[in-house]
Design an enzyme around this catalytic site. Structure first.
Site, PDB file in Angstrom:
ATOM      1  N   GLY A  31       9.041   6.760  -4.492  1.00 55.42           N
ATOM      2  CA  GLY A  31      10.179   7.906  -3.841  1.00 55.42           C
ATOM      3  C   GLY A  31       8.805   9.618  -3.747  1.00 55.42           C
ATOM      4  CB  ALA A  32       8.352  11.942  -4.216  1.00 51.99           C
ATOM      5  CG  HIS A  34       4.569  11.092   1.457  1.00 49.68           C
ATOM      6  ND1 HIS A  34       3.940   9.955   2.399  1.00 49.68           N
ATOM      7  CD2 HIS A  34       4.687  10.680   0.565  1.00 49.68           C
ATOM      8  CE1 HIS A  34       3.228   9.659   1.779  1.00 49.68           C
ATOM      9  NE2 HIS A  34       3.233   9.807   0.461  1.00 49.68           N
ATOM     10  N   GLY A  36       4.072   8.620   5.056  1.00 49.62           N
ATOM     11  CA  GLY A  36       3.422   7.921   5.292  1.00 49.62           C
ATOM     12  C   GLY A  36       4.021   6.858   4.727  1.00 49.62           C
ATOM     13  CG  HIS A  37       6.482   7.166   1.089  1.00 48.28           C
ATOM     14  ND1 HIS A  37       6.134   8.287   0.810  1.00 48.28           N
ATOM     15  CD2 HIS A  37       6.440   6.430  -0.226  1.00 48.28           C
ATOM     16  CE1 HIS A  37       5.838   7.920  -0.736  1.00 48.28           C
ATOM     17  NE2 HIS A  37       5.121   6.387  -0.674  1.00 48.28           N
ATOM     18  CE  LYS A 149      -2.096   8.306  -1.839  1.00 48.11           C
ATOM     19  NZ  LYS A 149      -2.753   8.396  -3.586  1.00 48.11           N
ATOM     20  CD  GLN A 153      -0.205   0.240  -5.860  1.00 51.95           C
ATOM     21  OE1 GLN A 153      -0.304   0.256  -6.675  1.00 51.95           O
ATOM     22  NE2 GLN A 153       0.278   0.845  -5.139  1.00 51.95           N
TER      23      GLN A 153
HETATM   24  O1  PAF Z   1       2.834   2.468  -4.512  1.00 54.46           O
HETATM   25  C1  PAF Z   1       3.089   2.936  -5.549  1.00 54.46           C
HETATM   26  O2  PAF Z   1       4.142   3.464  -5.151  1.00 54.46           O
HETATM   27  C2  PAF Z   1       3.479   2.076  -6.865  1.00 54.46           C
HETATM   28  O3  PAF Z   1       2.482   1.623  -7.585  1.00 54.46           O
HETATM   29  C3  PAF Z   1       4.254   0.574  -6.331  1.00 54.46           C
HETATM   30  C4  PAF Z   1       3.412  -0.218  -5.986  1.00 54.46           C
HETATM   31  C5  PAF Z   1       5.631   0.985  -5.729  1.00 54.46           C
HETATM   32  C6  PAF Z   1       4.839  -0.521  -7.748  1.00 54.46           C
HETATM   33  O4  PAF Z   1       5.332   0.564  -8.927  1.00 54.46           O
END
Ligand code: PAF
Length: 281
Positions: A31-32, A34, A36-37, A149, A153
């Site tokens: 959430g939150a 922006h 980018g999402h 970014k 991950q």
């Molecule tokens: O990148 C994120 O926002 C988090 O690490 C994810 C992949 C949603 C897992 O909680």
């Protein structure tokens, strides 16, 4: 946009999509949101038939309680942004929907969770692995979209797919930046005015480091330069600045000509920890 709060509601809807031959694209977030999402959502809309976004601030990936508590939460604004972007479904579960029992799994990510973020945030990637695997089991997407970014991950999630044998295409999407170069992040909204200005030094230093490295300056000397620059103002507290092999994420002592290299940085600006990276071209 369909908004669901539990997996019992979500799973039959998605099953109908699958039975009808639809490709499900998934964008997990905390959430939150922006721009980018939203770019991840747009990528999913282009590359799949039915786009699901999840918003869940996952407690198991925070090793600092204060960081979890201060993580920004704005579900109504997020839902409005997703609706406007054309997202088909928003999944906003409570903790009990994701973790009806404690997740005790420990993943073996090899060296990947021992370097960089892994070395500085004990247990963080195991928590990411737990939540992403639970979300994948619920949503069962064919494609999942993640921002670069969080470069490390993305590598962890690809490894998770190998470990759990998920047949999910992981699609990394480019970093979006503000006009001063700062990488877009939900954490940016926690910066005060002075910190926000100061944060633009992070992308600047990565660019300078890239130029120096291309000029054959040794990695050690470039690192020294970066730490020195950050030491001029107590607002910065760097965790790491590394130059790594972009495929393995192992730190380099000298630039390899075999493959791409990447600059990665983590630095507190005030109390807010920011990360960024630059794949060297
Ligand atoms: O990148 C994120 O926002 C988090 O690490 C994810 C992949 C949603 C897992 O909680």
């Amino acid at each position: 946009m369909i908004i669901v709060r539990n997996k019992a509601e979500l799973m039959p809807i998605l099953e109908r999509q699958r039975v009808n031959g639809k490709i499900i694209g998934f964008v997990p977030t905390m959430g939150a949101l922006h721009a980018g999402h939203i770019s991840l959502i747009e990528n999913s809309l282009k590359q799949s038939d039915f786009t699901v976004c999840s918003i869940f601030v996952n407690p198991t990936q925070f090793n600092d309680k204060a960081d979890l508590e201060r993580y920004p939460r704005m579900p109504e604004k997020d839902a409005a942004m997703l609706e406007k972007a054309g997202c088909h479904m928003l999944y906003m579960p409570e903790v009990m929907d994701i973790y009806p029992e404690t997740d005790t799994r420990v993943f073996d990510f090899g060296h990947l969770d021992k370097v960089l973020e892994g070395a500085h945030r004990a247990g963080h990637f195991n928590g990411v692995g737990q939540v992403v695997s639970r979300l994948f089991d619920i949503v069962k997407p064919q494609k999942a979209f993640f921002g670069l970014k969080d470069y490390q991950q993305v590598a962890i999630i690809k490894k998770l797919c190998e470990i759990q044998n998920y047949q999910i295409e992981i699609i990394p999407c480019p970093i979006l930046r503000e006009t001063d170069g700062l990488a877009m992040s939900s954490r940016n909204m926690l910066l005060n005015e002075e910190e926000r200005k100061a944060a633009s030094l992070i992308p600047q230093l990565m660019q300078e480091a890239q130029a120096r490295l291309k000029n054959a300056e040794p990695i050690d000397s470039v690192k020294k330069y970066v730490f020195e620059k950050l030491s001029h103002n107590p607002i910065y507290k760097p965790d790491y600045f590394e130059v790594c092999d972009a495929n393995t994420l192992l730190p380099l002592n000298s630039l390899t000509i075999k493959g791409p290299s990447i600059i990665l940085i983590a630095c507190f600006v005030g109390k807010i920890r920011l990360i960024d990276n630059l794949v060297m071209n």
